[in-house]
Write a protein that holds these residues in place. Structure first.
Motif, PDB file in Angstrom:
ATOM      1  N   GLY A   1       0.829  -1.210   0.000  1.00 28.51           N
ATOM      2  CA  GLY A   1       0.000   0.000   0.000  1.00 28.51           C
ATOM      3  C   GLY A   1       0.857   1.251   0.000  1.00 28.51           C
ATOM      4  O   GLY A   1       0.583   2.217  -0.715  1.00 28.51           O
ATOM      5  N   LEU A   2       1.928   1.210   0.797  1.00 23.71           N
ATOM      6  CA  LEU A   2       2.859   2.345   0.830  1.00 23.71           C
ATOM      7  C   LEU A   2       3.459   2.578  -0.562  1.00 23.71           C
ATOM      8  O   LEU A   2       3.480   3.706  -1.079  1.00 23.71           O
ATOM      9  CB  LEU A   2       3.979   2.057   1.848  1.00 23.71           C
ATOM     10  N   MET A   3       3.941   1.493  -1.154  1.00 22.67           N
ATOM     11  CA  MET A   3       4.589   1.624  -2.473  1.00 22.67           C
ATOM     12  C   MET A   3       3.576   2.127  -3.508  1.00 22.67           C
ATOM     13  O   MET A   3       3.858   3.044  -4.291  1.00 22.67           O
ATOM     14  CB  MET A   3       5.159   0.261  -2.883  1.00 22.67           C
ATOM     15  N   ALA A   4       2.397   1.526  -3.492  1.00 20.80           N
ATOM     16  CA  ALA A   4       1.378   1.896  -4.482  1.00 20.80           C
ATOM     17  C   ALA A   4       0.960   3.350  -4.312  1.00 20.80           C
ATOM     18  O   ALA A   4       0.807   4.081  -5.304  1.00 20.80           O
ATOM     19  CB  ALA A   4       0.164   0.982  -4.333  1.00 20.80           C
ATOM     20  N   ALA A   5       0.798   3.766  -3.061  1.00 19.89           N
ATOM     21  CA  ALA A   5       0.317   5.139  -2.824  1.00 19.89           C
ATOM     22  C   ALA A   5       1.329   6.152  -3.350  1.00 19.89           C
ATOM     23  O   ALA A   5       0.968   7.112  -4.028  1.00 19.89           O
ATOM     24  CB  ALA A   5       0.060   5.353  -1.334  1.00 19.89           C
ATOM     25  N   ARG A   6       2.613   5.921  -3.052  1.00 17.41           N
ATOM     26  CA  ARG A   6       3.637   6.878  -3.505  1.00 17.41           C
ATOM     27  C   ARG A   6       3.788   6.838  -5.027  1.00 17.41           C
ATOM     28  O   ARG A   6       3.956   7.876  -5.664  1.00 17.41           O
ATOM     29  CB  ARG A   6       4.975   6.517  -2.868  1.00 17.41           C
ATOM     30  N   LEU A   7       3.749   5.622  -5.579  1.00 18.17           N
ATOM     31  CA  LEU A   7       3.881   5.515  -7.043  1.00 18.17           C
ATOM     32  C   LEU A   7       2.708   6.218  -7.724  1.00 18.17           C
ATOM     33  O   LEU A   7       2.883   6.912  -8.728  1.00 18.17           O
ATOM     34  CB  LEU A   7       3.926   4.043  -7.474  1.00 18.17           C
ATOM     35  N   ALA A   8       1.514   6.031  -7.163  1.00 20.89           N
ATOM     36  CA  ALA A   8       0.327   6.633  -7.786  1.00 20.89           C
ATOM     37  C   ALA A   8       0.332   8.150  -7.606  1.00 20.89           C
ATOM     38  O   ALA A   8      -0.101   8.887  -8.487  1.00 20.89           O
ATOM     39  CB  ALA A   8      -0.941   6.032  -7.184  1.00 20.89           C
ATOM     40  N   ALA A   9       0.847   8.628  -6.453  1.00 25.42           N
ATOM     41  CA  ALA A   9       0.803  10.068  -6.182  1.00 25.42           C
ATOM     42  C   ALA A   9       1.869  10.834  -6.952  1.00 25.42           C
ATOM     43  O   ALA A   9       1.608  11.882  -7.516  1.00 25.42           O
ATOM     44  CB  ALA A   9       0.972  10.326  -4.686  1.00 25.42           C
ATOM     45  N   LYS A  10       3.107  10.265  -6.947  1.00 29.31           N
ATOM     46  CA  LYS A  10       4.224  11.067  -7.482  1.00 29.31           C
ATOM     47  C   LYS A  10       4.894  10.455  -8.700  1.00 29.31           C
ATOM     48  O   LYS A  10       5.679  11.104  -9.367  1.00 29.31           O
ATOM     49  CB  LYS A  10       5.304  11.212  -6.404  1.00 29.31           C
ATOM     50  N   GLY A  11       4.636   9.190  -8.918  1.00 24.64           N
ATOM     51  CA  GLY A  11       5.366   8.523  -9.996  1.00 24.64           C
ATOM     52  C   GLY A  11       4.709   8.745 -11.340  1.00 24.64           C
ATOM     53  O   GLY A  11       3.690   9.430 -11.459  1.00 24.64           O
ATOM     54  N   GLU A  12       5.326   8.132 -12.336  1.00 25.43           N
ATOM     55  CA  GLU A  12       4.780   8.297 -13.684  1.00 25.43           C
ATOM     56  C   GLU A  12       4.284   6.958 -14.216  1.00 25.43           C
ATOM     57  O   GLU A  12       4.130   6.773 -15.408  1.00 25.43           O
ATOM     58  CB  GLU A  12       5.873   8.859 -14.601  1.00 25.43           C
ATOM     59  N   SER A  13       4.037   6.025 -13.312  1.00 26.30           N
ATOM     60  CA  SER A  13       3.663   4.682 -13.748  1.00 26.30           C
ATOM     61  C   SER A  13       2.150   4.489 -13.698  1.00 26.30           C
ATOM     62  O   SER A  13       1.441   5.215 -13.013  1.00 26.30           O
ATOM     63  CB  SER A  13       4.297   3.646 -12.830  1.00 26.30           C
ATOM     64  N   GLU A  14       1.716   3.458 -14.423  1.00 30.36           N
ATOM     65  CA  GLU A  14       0.310   3.052 -14.369  1.00 30.36           C
ATOM     66  C   GLU A  14       0.227   1.984 -13.280  1.00 30.36           C
ATOM     67  O   GLU A  14       0.781   0.892 -13.454  1.00 30.36           O
ATOM     68  CB  GLU A  14      -0.020   2.456 -15.737  1.00 30.36           C
ATOM     69  N   VAL A  15      -0.387   2.334 -12.154  1.00 31.59           N
ATOM     70  CA  VAL A  15      -0.329   1.448 -10.981  1.00 31.59           C
ATOM     71  C   VAL A  15      -1.649   0.704 -10.789  1.00 31.59           C
ATOM     72  O   VAL A  15      -2.717   1.322 -10.765  1.00 31.59           O
ATOM     73  CB  VAL A  15      -0.037   2.261  -9.701  1.00 31.59           C
ATOM     74  N   THR A  16      -1.545  -0.600 -10.636  1.00 31.66           N
ATOM     75  CA  THR A  16      -2.718  -1.413 -10.301  1.00 31.66           C
ATOM     76  C   THR A  16      -2.426  -2.149  -9.010  1.00 31.66           C
ATOM     77  O   THR A  16      -1.340  -2.730  -8.879  1.00 31.66           O
ATOM     78  CB  THR A  16      -3.011  -2.458 -11.408  1.00 31.66           C
ATOM     79  N   VAL A  17      -3.342  -2.136  -8.060  1.00 32.66           N
ATOM     80  CA  VAL A  17      -3.126  -2.926  -6.857  1.00 32.66           C
ATOM     81  C   VAL A  17      -4.110  -4.087  -6.827  1.00 32.66           C
ATOM     82  O   VAL A  17      -5.258  -3.948  -7.238  1.00 32.66           O
ATOM     83  CB  VAL A  17      -3.221  -2.110  -5.549  1.00 32.66           C
ATOM     84  N   ILE A  18      -3.591  -5.218  -6.333  1.00 34.28           N
ATOM     85  CA  ILE A  18      -4.456  -6.381  -6.117  1.00 34.28           C
ATOM     86  C   ILE A  18      -4.543  -6.600  -4.615  1.00 34.28           C
ATOM     87  O   ILE A  18      -3.530  -6.699  -3.923  1.00 34.28           O
ATOM     88  CB  ILE A  18      -3.911  -7.633  -6.842  1.00 34.28           C
ATOM     89  N   ALA A  19      -5.756  -6.600  -4.127  1.00 38.38           N
ATOM     90  CA  ALA A  19      -5.988  -6.778  -2.694  1.00 38.38           C
ATOM     91  C   ALA A  19      -7.272  -7.584  -2.543  1.00 38.38           C
ATOM     92  O   ALA A  19      -7.817  -8.110  -3.514  1.00 38.38           O
ATOM     93  CB  ALA A  19      -6.082  -5.411  -2.009  1.00 38.38           C
ATOM     94  N   ARG A  20      -7.738  -7.681  -1.296  1.00 38.72           N
ATOM     95  CA  ARG A  20      -8.972  -8.456  -1.099  1.00 38.72           C
ATOM     96  C   ARG A  20      -9.725  -7.943   0.130  1.00 38.72           C
ATOM     97  O   ARG A  20      -9.183  -7.176   0.918  1.00 38.72           O
ATOM     98  CB  ARG A  20      -8.640  -9.948  -0.964  1.00 38.72           C
ATOM     99  N   GLY A  21     -10.935  -8.456   0.288  1.00 42.31           N
ATOM    100  CA  GLY A  21     -11.727  -8.219   1.497  1.00 42.31           C
ATOM    101  C   GLY A  21     -12.057  -6.755   1.726  1.00 42.31           C
ATOM    102  O   GLY A  21     -12.124  -5.941   0.794  1.00 42.31           O
ATOM    103  N   PRO A  22     -12.252  -6.392   3.007  1.00 39.35           N
ATOM    104  CA  PRO A  22     -12.662  -5.021   3.361  1.00 39.35           C
ATOM    105  C   PRO A  22     -11.640  -3.966   2.933  1.00 39.35           C
ATOM    106  O   PRO A  22     -12.015  -2.837   2.620  1.00 39.35           O
ATOM    107  CB  PRO A  22     -12.762  -5.060   4.897  1.00 39.35           C
ATOM    108  N   HIS A  23     -10.356  -4.333   2.909  1.00 46.20           N
ATOM    109  CA  HIS A  23      -9.311  -3.375   2.503  1.00 46.20           C
ATOM    110  C   HIS A  23      -9.503  -2.998   1.031  1.00 46.20           C
ATOM    111  O   HIS A  23      -9.466  -1.810   0.677  1.00 46.20           O
ATOM    112  CB  HIS A  23      -7.948  -4.027   2.765  1.00 46.20           C
TER     113      HIS A  23
END
Ligand SMILES: NC(=O)C1=CN([C@@H]2O[C@H](COP(=O)(O)OP(=O)(O)OC[C@H]3O[C@@H](n4cnc5c(N)ncnc54)[C@H](OP(=O)(O)O)[C@@H]3O)[C@@H](O)[C@H]2O)C=CC1
Ligand SMILES: CC(C)(CO)C(=O)C(=O)O
Length: 325
Positions: A13-35
């Motif tokens: 989540g930390l990596m994805a959040a920073r990549l999505a906020a400041k990076g130039e990449s197309e970020v997809t996260v895979i998670a499950r449940g309530p999160h």
């Protein structure tokens, strides 16, 4: 660049959040449940250094929804990977790299490691060698996770320490794919050096985890107590020296000595290790990737590891009785 974070809990989540906020990449996260549900509904909230940021990376449940990627960063707990790996195939194109941002010895450890054990499968983390086949080590980039984070509630990641993800190819090369990932992480605000001897760094991280985490789970003690109490510190030190013998027999060179590594753990203070946290929350513990594997490798290189073996036996029983192993 398409980056998928598989198992986007605390570290992912930390990596994805920073990549999505400041990076130039197309970020997809895979998670499950309530999160996952919370991230889909309200975005992913990162709390770091007193600042709150909400980002909206693509959040999905399955690899099929995510589709082929340039990088798949695995931030699952180590024991989850063998079960999840077969589901990862839709993410993998011919050139997709798999970045193992997981504590402990990874499944690709012996890939291109010149010597008598080259290409050996590590049973403790890769039962039956299935991971080696499913996630071929030619795709692997090593990653040592130095930050600390947790998920205080679904959809929220609390980042408490550190910003370094050290990267390295199993063969030590400074490959274009490792360099490009490093650049993407740096653009997102992390430190991400590419190192030629990733296994040496991996062992220095593991050195702490293999002793501190089991002892904390067995005793309930925080890191300051484990490293400060003379009797516990002595057990720690003995385990770490046994592990050093094993690692050195496999060609690892330690850049620091055992007391410096223990001092590094002490600096973290009154912190509950992740293994103790897992035990208290009734979640599976990373026993085999952190300690079972050391005992397995000790047998392989015929080095004594009696204290590691004893602590492993106690820990497995503790884990089984608590339903966490
Ligand atoms: N957190 C930290 O501070 C540090 C962690 N590490 C290491 O990093 C690695 C990741 O740890 P961490 O981020 O804490 O772990 P988390 O449990 O926070 O994250 C893993 C995530 O993967 C999810 N997950 C598990 N199985 C699946 C699945 N089949 N499909 C989709 N999602 C799935 C989990 O969901 P669910 O919750 O439902 O199981 C969870 O959200 C570990 O090896 C850990 O030791 C290293 C240094 C520090
Ligand atoms: C305790 C610490 C910081 C070092 O062993 C850690 O990495 C963990 O909790 O797993």
């Amino acid at each position: 660049m398409r980056i998928c974070i598989f198992g986007a809990g605390a570290i992912g989540g930390l990596m994805a959040a920073r990549l999505a906020a400041k990076g130039e990449s197309e970020v997809t996260v895979i998670a499950r449940g309530p999160h996952l549900a919370a991230m889909q509904a309200h975005g992913l909230k990162l709390i770091s250094e007193g600042e709150e940021t909400v980002v909206r990376p693509r959040c999905v449940e399955t690899a099929a929804e995510a589709g082929p990627q340039d990088y798949v960063v695995v931030t699952l707990k180590a024991h989850a990977l063998p079960k999840v790996a077969p589901q990862m195939q839709p993410l993998l194109g011919p050139e997709t790299a798999i970045v193992s941002a997981v504590n402990g010895i990874p499944w690709w450890y012996f890939y291109k490691l010149a010597g008598p054990h080259e290409d050996r499968r590590v049973e403790s983390v890769d039962p039956g060698g299935a991971l080696w086949e499913t996630l071929h080590p030619s795709r692997a980039i090593g990653c040592i996770v130095y930050p600390a984070a947790d998920v205080p509630e679904p959809g929220v990641v609390n980042h408490t320490y550190g910003d370094r993800f050290t990267l390295g190819e199993p063969d030590g090369s400074r490959s274009p794919r490792a360099n490009a990932l490093s650049a993407a992480l740096v653009a997102a605000g992390f430190k991400a050096p590419v190192r030629p001897k990733i296994r040496d760094e991996l062992w220095v991280k593991l050195w702490g985890n293999l002793a501190f985490n089991p002892l904390s789970a067995l005793t309930g003690a925080t890191l300051d107590v484990i490293t400060g109490d003379p009797e516990l510190r002595a057990v720690c030190r003995t385990m770490m020296l046994e592990a050093q013998g094993v690692a050195e027999a496999l060609g690892t060179r330690f850049a620091i000595d055992v007391d410096k590594r223990i001092a590094g753990g002490a600096e973290v203070g009154a912190h509950k290790t992740s293994m103790l946290q897992d035990l208290e929350r009734g979640r599976p513990m990373e026993i085999d990737a952190l300690l079972g594997v050391v005992v397995e490798l000790a047998a392989l290189v015929e080095r004594p590891a009696p204290t590691c073996q004893t602590v492993l036996a106690l820990l497995r029983t503790r884990g089984r009785l608590a339903g966490c192993y």
